[in-house]
Design an enzyme around this catalytic site. Structure first.
Site, PDB file in Angstrom:
ATOM      1  N   ASP A  74     -26.354 -25.120  24.902  1.00  0.00           N
ATOM      2  CA  ASP A  74     -25.863 -25.938  23.787  1.00  0.00           C
ATOM      3  C   ASP A  74     -25.434 -27.318  24.285  1.00  0.00           C
ATOM      4  O   ASP A  74     -26.038 -27.843  25.221  1.00  0.00           O
ATOM      5  CB  ASP A  74     -24.707 -25.203  23.107  1.00  0.00           C
ATOM      6  CG  ASP A  74     -24.630 -25.466  21.611  1.00  0.00           C
ATOM      7  OD1 ASP A  74     -24.412 -26.624  21.240  1.00  0.00           O
ATOM      8  OD2 ASP A  74     -24.776 -24.518  20.824  1.00  0.00           O
ATOM      9  N   SER A 100     -26.464 -22.598  13.115  1.00  0.00           N
ATOM     10  CA  SER A 100     -25.857 -22.732  14.440  1.00  0.00           C
ATOM     11  C   SER A 100     -24.606 -21.877  14.559  1.00  0.00           C
ATOM     12  O   SER A 100     -24.235 -21.443  15.647  1.00  0.00           O
ATOM     13  CB  SER A 100     -25.464 -24.192  14.701  1.00  0.00           C
ATOM     14  OG  SER A 100     -26.543 -24.935  15.171  1.00  0.00           O
ATOM     15  N   HIS A 156     -20.131 -29.023  19.255  1.00  0.00           N
ATOM     16  CA  HIS A 156     -21.006 -27.937  18.823  1.00  0.00           C
ATOM     17  C   HIS A 156     -21.011 -26.773  19.822  1.00  0.00           C
ATOM     18  O   HIS A 156     -20.888 -25.604  19.447  1.00  0.00           O
ATOM     19  CB  HIS A 156     -22.415 -28.488  18.632  1.00  0.00           C
ATOM     20  CG  HIS A 156     -23.391 -27.565  17.987  1.00  0.00           C
ATOM     21  ND1 HIS A 156     -24.126 -26.639  18.693  1.00  0.00           N
ATOM     22  CD2 HIS A 156     -23.769 -27.434  16.697  1.00  0.00           C
ATOM     23  CE1 HIS A 156     -24.922 -25.986  17.875  1.00  0.00           C
ATOM     24  NE2 HIS A 156     -24.724 -26.440  16.652  1.00  0.00           N
TER      25      HIS A 156
END
Length: 798
Positions: A170, A576, A245
């Site tokens: 990620d 996600s 994220h």
């Protein structure tokens, strides 16, 4: 995918880090991922002995074949200075080695000219060179919603005392976050089998890791080959997360249990990852301007060499045939090594055939709602009332009703951009002290609020277009603002247009529980897969709307530069967010069943999933809340994951590495294309008739010509008993419209654990029943006592 709703980021088993002596003179070359035959590579390596490695020999041969000499280096320098013309330049470029892959694939990534790529084709063992591509990125209450309870079932102490390692590929991680601390958890030492490490880089040192966060590394050679060196004033050239994220997804999968977590007091509760005692290894591949597949392959390669058990990838690109999809190739290599791989389905819904990461060896995860919302009430001057959503928290104007302005009544110089509240489009004299109406599109949702606030507006109504329908997204706006659906948008715009002095008010209700759920998110990408229509994708759905999880303190909740708020947890939405839920659940199942293959874990999660919501109605689809349209397997796959049932599924559909290769043979791929995925020369079986329908998948996808009658397709499946040693299963079939189903046998008798029994299903199209159909759905369920092993059936009428 790393495509958080409202903001898109464009961003790979043992990897050998290379500091290459081959440097690119100029950047006109392209990056390629070069696939080599594993057997030929090993033979070459043995023949070279200690003189050099196989990749060095290949790079030398490229240099030789493109006529490099000592004199050409001067010419190369001249090329770098711009002293030769473009026509001559190609022969003067030196190849540049970026990565060597030795686990998920056999090969390397390099910057090459077209002529150098051509020279590779003469090398014994060369399979294929694929251009590197840039891909896109696709969480307190969700454990409770999923039925996980402290001290019970999967969250019982013995089931949590394992050393399962989850690899997160990620944007990196914020190592100091309490979600990744080992200070108060009494964690045992790092497993001796772990071979990974924490790599030093910008504001990241090995000491930032601990017994919880046991590995962290950054991969950027592919990215920098395209975008240039990373700007360390806005990003970290290390595993440290500058976006949020990766921190969010890592904590969702395996973050510690943290009491009192919230975003501005909303969604307050105990936050914890699905497998909160698991170890975490972070592999950063995503950067401010995007991410490269060559870096992802390198990360996957490293993760497998390090010893991860589960890989979580909330990212992906457009659908491609498997032999040309680097994600598909690398993840097959991982699965072949016994690693469970979970990927996000993508955020391109509600359009059909938009699902990404659709290879059958990947667990492809869709996104759905929790029973929690962040409610707002908007009331117009004519007493019309509408429900919306917002994460705004802060002071509000004292006046209950405020004037409404929209478009021309808010515009600077008749700027059409005022409808979308883009930068410079709003007239401060017209919007000061008022509620500004902004339509979605042209810029980010929270960015619109920034421009409203800068122009003097005090509140904002953010309106969906007809294409966006009734799904409203909650955002942590920097001013009082709320999202509203398309029907409300139509009524509000009509009210403003016919009313001389339109007014409105917004009431922020905060966190509300008890909504019907799950509901499929409209943004969640849908099937049928355009690449593999013989497999239902996505596989399952999991919570992905308004998920609270860990966040770096240096990253504002809106990503806006003007937003100076610092938070420890943030609420965001996307597939996600659903992907790491399933990654964490897979880690839980791995801890309870360490002998299960990735396919067995996948099967358990699929066949025990449910298709009704918390009020026992069919799961609906948010693409149109008003009609409560029922979701289908092309939206949620087998259904919503149920981890406790998945831990004891009764039967599983297992798939071997050989099965996947035989499946590839049914897709009419050439021998060289299959070799890319097999990592070696592979000859398809000559005996017996292979068909894609025989892949031992836990669901059934059929494709028939519309209007065709009496066409029969036969599917074979094998189930393995993992429930009661002595058991008797009876079949219950729900036929799709237009199809007759025959199951043989109708009863399966097991006498021991691990026993395998096969069955066949025949599907025949019915005359006069299919001419108007586009798709139809059914199910096949094997039932025995407490066990209900369900497989969805999806028919596409072409």
């Amino acid at each position: 995918m790393f495509n958080i709703v409202g903001r898109t980021f464009i961003l790979l088993l043992t990897i050998v880090p290379i500091t290459s002596t081959y440097g690119a003179i100029r950047t006109s070359q392209s990056t390629y991922v070069v696939h080599m035959d594993n057997g030929k590579v090993a033979a070459l390596d043995r023949s070279l002995g200690d003189t050099k490695r196989w990749y060095e020999a290949i790079m030398d041969s490229i240099v030789d074949s493109t006529s490099f000499s000592s004199s050409s280096h001067a010419a190369a320098a001249a090329a770098a200075a711009g002293n030769i013309d473009d026509q001559e330049e190609e022969t003067q470029l030196l190849p540049r080695l970026l990565y060597v892959y030795e686990t998920v694939i056999s090969g390397f990534a390099a910057k090459l000219s077209p002529k150098q790529v051509e020279s590779l084709k003469t090398i014994d063992g060369f399979l294929y060179a694929t251009p590197d591509d840039m891909l896109s990125l696709h969480t307190t209450h969700s454990p409770h919603f999923l039925g996980l309870q402290n001290g019970k079932g999967l969250w019982e102490a013995p089931n949590l005392a394992s050393d399962v390692i989850v690899g997160i590929v990620d944007t990196g991680i914020w190592p100091e976050h309490v979600s990744f601390s080992d200070a108060a958890t009494g964690m045992s030492p790092v497993p001796a089998r772990w071979k990974g490490r924490c790599e030093k880089g910008t504001k990241f040192s090995p000491s930032d890791c601990n017994k919880k966060l046991i590995g962290a590394k950054a991969f950027f050679k592919g990215y920098e080959a395209v975008a240039g060196r990373i700007n360390e004033t806005i990003d970290y050239r290390s595993a440290r997360d500058s976006v949020g994220h990766g921190t969010h997804t890592a904590s969702t999968a395996a973050g510690n249990v943290v009491a009192g977590a919230s975003l501005f007091g909303m969604a307050k509760g105990v936050a914890g990852g699905m497998s909160y005692t698991a170890r975490i290894a972070a592999y950063k591949v995503c950067w401010q301007a995007g991410y490269a597949s060559s870096d992802i392959i390198a990360a996957i390669d490293q993760a497998i060499a390090d010893g991860v058990d589960v890989l979580s990838l909330s990212l992906g690109g457009s659908s491609k045939t498997y032999h040309s999809d680097n994600m598909a190739i690398a993840t097959l290599g991982a699965v072949q090594k016994g690693i469970f791989v979970s990927c996000s389905a993508g955020n391109s819904g509600p359009s059909a055939s938009t699902v990404a990461n659709s290879a059958p060896w990947i667990m492809t995860v869709a996104a759905s709602y929790l029973d929690r919302s962040f409610l707002t009430i908007v009331k117009l001057g004519n007493n019309q009332v509408f429900r919306g959503a917002s994460l705004y928290h802060g002071r509000r104007p004292g006046t209950k009703n405020l004037p409404l302005v929209y478009g021309k009544t808010a515009s600077a110089h008749d700027d059409q951009g005022a409808v979308y509240c883009i930068n410079g489009s709003l007239n401060p004299k017209l919007v000061k002290g008022k509620i500004v109406i902004c339509e979605r599109g042209m810029n980010g949702r929270t960015e619109k609020g920034e421009h409203v606030k800068m122009a003097g507006g005090v509140e904002m109504l953010l309106l969906n277009t007809e294409d966006e329908g009734e799904e409203v997204l909650a955002d942590p706006h920097i001013l009082p603002a709320t999202s509203l659906g398309a029907m409300a948008a139509k009524a509000i715009k009509n009210y403003v247009n016919i009313t001389k002095k339109p007014v409105a008010s917004i009431v922020f209700e905060g966190t509300v529980y008890g909504s019907p759920a799950p509901v499929m998110a409209a943004f969640s990408s849908r099937g049928p897969s355009s690449v593999g229509p013989d497999v239902i994708k996505p596989d399952v759905t999991a919570p992905g709307m308004n998920i609270l999880a860990a966040w770096p303190p240096t990253v504002s909740p809106t990503w806006l530069k003007s937003d100076k708020r610092s938070v420890s947890f943030n609420i965001i939405s996307g597939t996600s967010m659903s992907c790491p839920h399933v990654s964490g659940l897979a880690a839980l199942l791995k801890s309870v069943h360490p002998d299960w293959s990735p396919a067995a874990i996948k099967s358990a999660l699929m066949t025990t999933s449910y298709t009704v919501n918390n009020i026992r109605s069919p799961i609906s689809d948010a693409k149109n809340f008003n009609t409560f349209e029922t979701a289908t397997p092309f939206t949620f796959g087998s259904g919503h994951v149920d981890p406790e049932r998945a831990s004891d599924p009764g039967l599983v559909y297992d798939i071997t590495n050989s099965d996947y290769l035989k499946y590839l043979c049914t897709l009419n791929y050439t021998s060289s294309q299959i070799a890319l995925l097999a990592r070696r020369s592979y000859r398809c079986p000559s005996k017996g008739h292979l068909q894609s329908s025989d892949l031992n998948y836990p669901s059934f996808a059929l494709n028939f010509d519309r209007g065709a009658a009496n066409i029969t397709m036969e599917y074979k499946r094998i189930v393995t008993n993992v429930g009661a040693p002595t058991s008797r299963y009876r079949v219950k079939a729900c036929q799709p419209d237009g199809v007759l189903m025959i199951v043989r046998p109708k009863v399966l008798n097991f006498s021991k654990l691990g026993q395998k029994i096969s069955y066949k299903v025949s599907f025949m199209t019915l005359e006069g029943k299919t001419s108007t159909l586009t798709s139809s759905f059914g199910s096949l369920v094997w039932m025995s006592g407490k066990y209900s092993v369900r497989s969805p059936i999806a028919v596409t009428w072409l």
